[in-house]
Write an enzyme that holds these catalytic residues in place. Sequence first.
Site, PDB file in Angstrom:
ATOM      1  CE  LYS A  19      -2.738   2.727   2.842  1.00 60.40           C
ATOM      2  NZ  LYS A  19      -4.014   2.874   2.422  1.00 60.40           N
ATOM      3  CE  LYS A 116     -19.473  -7.657  -2.307  1.00 58.91           C
ATOM      4  NZ  LYS A 116     -18.831  -7.438  -1.283  1.00 58.91           N
ATOM      5  CB  ILE A 436     -27.131   9.215   3.505  1.00 57.24           C
ATOM      6  CG1 ILE A 436     -28.244   9.756   2.120  1.00 57.24           C
ATOM      7  CG2 ILE A 436     -27.410   7.655   3.317  1.00 57.24           C
ATOM      8  CD1 ILE A 436     -29.991   9.398   2.183  1.00 57.24           C
ATOM      9  NE  ARG A 520      -9.072   4.306  -0.299  1.00 53.45           N
ATOM     10  CZ  ARG A 520     -10.424   4.578  -0.519  1.00 53.45           C
ATOM     11  NH1 ARG A 520     -11.694   3.507   0.122  1.00 53.45           N
ATOM     12  NH2 ARG A 520     -10.908   5.456  -0.658  1.00 53.45           N
ATOM     13  CB  CYS A 521      -6.239  -2.315   3.866  1.00 52.72           C
ATOM     14  SG  CYS A 521      -4.591  -2.891   1.907  1.00 52.72           S
ATOM     15  CB  CYS A 648     -25.656   2.982  -0.753  1.00 54.11           C
ATOM     16  SG  CYS A 648     -24.585   2.446   0.662  1.00 54.11           S
ATOM     17  CG  HIS A 699     -20.653   7.705  -4.876  1.00 52.04           C
ATOM     18  ND1 HIS A 699     -21.175   7.798  -5.117  1.00 52.04           N
ATOM     19  CD2 HIS A 699     -19.968   6.907  -3.995  1.00 52.04           C
ATOM     20  CE1 HIS A 699     -22.125   7.061  -4.355  1.00 52.04           C
ATOM     21  NE2 HIS A 699     -21.767   5.847  -3.357  1.00 52.04           N
TER      22      HIS A 699
END
Length: 763
Positions: A19, A116, A436, A520-521, A648, A699
């Site tokens: 990373k 995913k 939200i 990203r972790c 979402c 986003h």
Amino acid sequence: MPHVTYPGFPRIGRRRELKRALESHWKNELDRDGLLAVARDLRRQHWALAREAGADSVPVNDFSLYDHVLDAAVLVDAIPARYRGLYERDPLAGYFAMARGHQDATVDVHALEMTKWFDTNYHYIVPELVAGQTFRARPAKVVDEFREAVAAGHAARPVLIGPITFLRLAKTVDGSDPLALLDGLLPAWLDVLDALADAGADWVQVDEPALVLDLDDATRDAYRHAYARIAERSRVRILLATYFGGPGDDVALLASLPVAGFHVDLVRGEDDLSALLEALPDDAIVSAGILDGRNVWLSAPDKVLPRIEALRDRLGDERLWLSTSCSLLHVPIDVAGEKRLRGGVGEWLSFARQKIEELRRYADAANGAADARASLAAQQAVVDARLASPDVVRPHVRARVRGLTPQFAQRRSAFGFRKVVQRERFGLPDLPTTTIGSFPQTPDLRNARAAHRAGRLDDASYADVLREEVRRAVRFQEEAGIDVLVHGEPERNDMVEYFAEQLDGYAFTSLGWVQSYGSRCVKAPIIYGDVARPAPMTVAWSAYAQSLTERPMKGMLTGPVTMLQWSFVRDDLPRADVCRQIALALRDEVHDLEKAGIGIVQIDEPALREGMPLRRHAWAAYLDWAVDAFRITAGGVSDATQVHTHMCYSEFNDIMDAVAAMDADVISIETSRSRMELLEAFTTFRYPNGIGPGVYDIHSPRVPAEAEMADLVARALQVLAPDQLWINPDCGLKTRGWPEVRDALTGMVAVARAARERLTAAG
Ligand code: GLN
Ligand code: ZN
């Protein structure tokens, strides 16, 4: 003795070295050679670690600088035209352009889509193909890494994503069927196998997890066709790997594929084992995925050893390999180094390294080694102690779950009645506006949190900072004219961890990072024991925020399914039961918020959709308990208390009836692809309750034009009634900056007001 191996290893490094290297490279602080040196070092360390832990052979090409599916696309030259020029000039820059987009004086390209990887929290880059495209082999990466491993003295097995899984995961820009590209793909793919054979590879692991999905006949034919062609030509032995489930009804198909070995997931695919053993050819190697590669628990020898012995009796030592169910990519690297784990949990855990050590122990014990048998006995004692620990089994929690009746999942009255009572209570206009939950987490706020964690800022000063953030959020929302307010969640760094830290039954690692995508972790909390809520968690913040305004303030909770889905979950209770425990803990919070005068409570369930099982036949049972858990959390409040939910990250069109069955008074919802698609669902499915399809895409840093939002509102009004439509962004605002949020929300309120006026004028 059975051979010990594993299908893949985490790449990010124990201390997230990859990373750091990637991020410095992207900032131009580390050059190409520097980055590649870190990568090479990590590969070497990881192979050495696995060998030391007891693996007989190691996978290669499981390593990736960004994503193994993107690597699989590059392997066959599936590089979309817009990246090609850059790729040819500078392969590394071209590779990262596909992963993350690229902008300079001459090139401006978006990243490829990301989604995913099966039902994991890992995200892969979706290969983008086009009808009639050509493929050619670019085997340099896999060949080089193979040579590297061999030079380091390892028995190495290159890993490739199989052609059918690759095509099933890809999408075409023209909407044509990716499988139609198979005949074009196979020659390139066979060239890769040739290059590996030339480099001296004996076994090649070909991952075909798509084989555990529901298959259609075209895909089945494609499997037969592809593997027949591969068998004809290839000079290597193929280990066909399936994982994330068993082959189910396709066991005969799997067994008929002409390969030398099969890796199977015997954790999730446990029920398929006897059919598999029956069906597999007599000379095939079986790589038995006997330990769970998706979870973090030390295995129970009294369950695992007899299964290994049965496999050994049946297959003999020569044909049996011991492995984890799937790649270890989905667990952290090493338990050693974890210190302050709650509840003595440290001893009970098994991460990547420990899992390989376990496999070694089992192999040695199966072979009769006395010391291995003794350490398995010790391991059994640890597992038994875990299951009997008073932190793990809390009788009052068990009793509460046993005492659940259908009543718990009910509101007092049906939505139609609640709606009238709530309208009376809140007096909201048509098309009410809300957000939200989170507001921007500013650098100041993050610094204060870091200082507080490090002990440089005392509790009282930190609370002052948070209170000031809440005041600012409330003031802003009142000025902007928003109808239902939020406190802004400045006290939360993460929507799961914040609650997990306040619940019994959760533990936290300090280095338990798992890659989510690219650099990203995430560090998922671990649910090790019965979940209970020792004290209210959010009431003070919500009550404080409510005290600052006359307008309704929404209480804000993370729902039970999301709390489950984004954690490592204990393996000694069904997930549904764990979820019910969490639901009861959260239900108490909902009731305490209600008692404190909070009239609206939002229970976020962004992960509900992603918890869906891979096979369709299992969907209904999952949705049943998931929806039930949500309803238990929301159940029992007065009709005048308005329950919201938020979802979402995924598409909901195929589960709209489950979403409706949650019976939230209001849902705010986002669809990742296109908002039109979501609205289309409402032409055929009449969603009964309040709903706010997001009109502001948070986003992107872009402030949406009012006309754009107005257009979405108008379109929503074509399929939804004015008294059911809410106006809100599509997700929380914590990643955004204040200036854009201010402009966007001010615009959103103006759009809602104008739409209301039009509705009144239209009568
Ligand atoms: N209430 C949360 C927030 O606004 C919801 C986050 C999410 O949907 N992932 O940040
Ligand atoms: Zn969201």
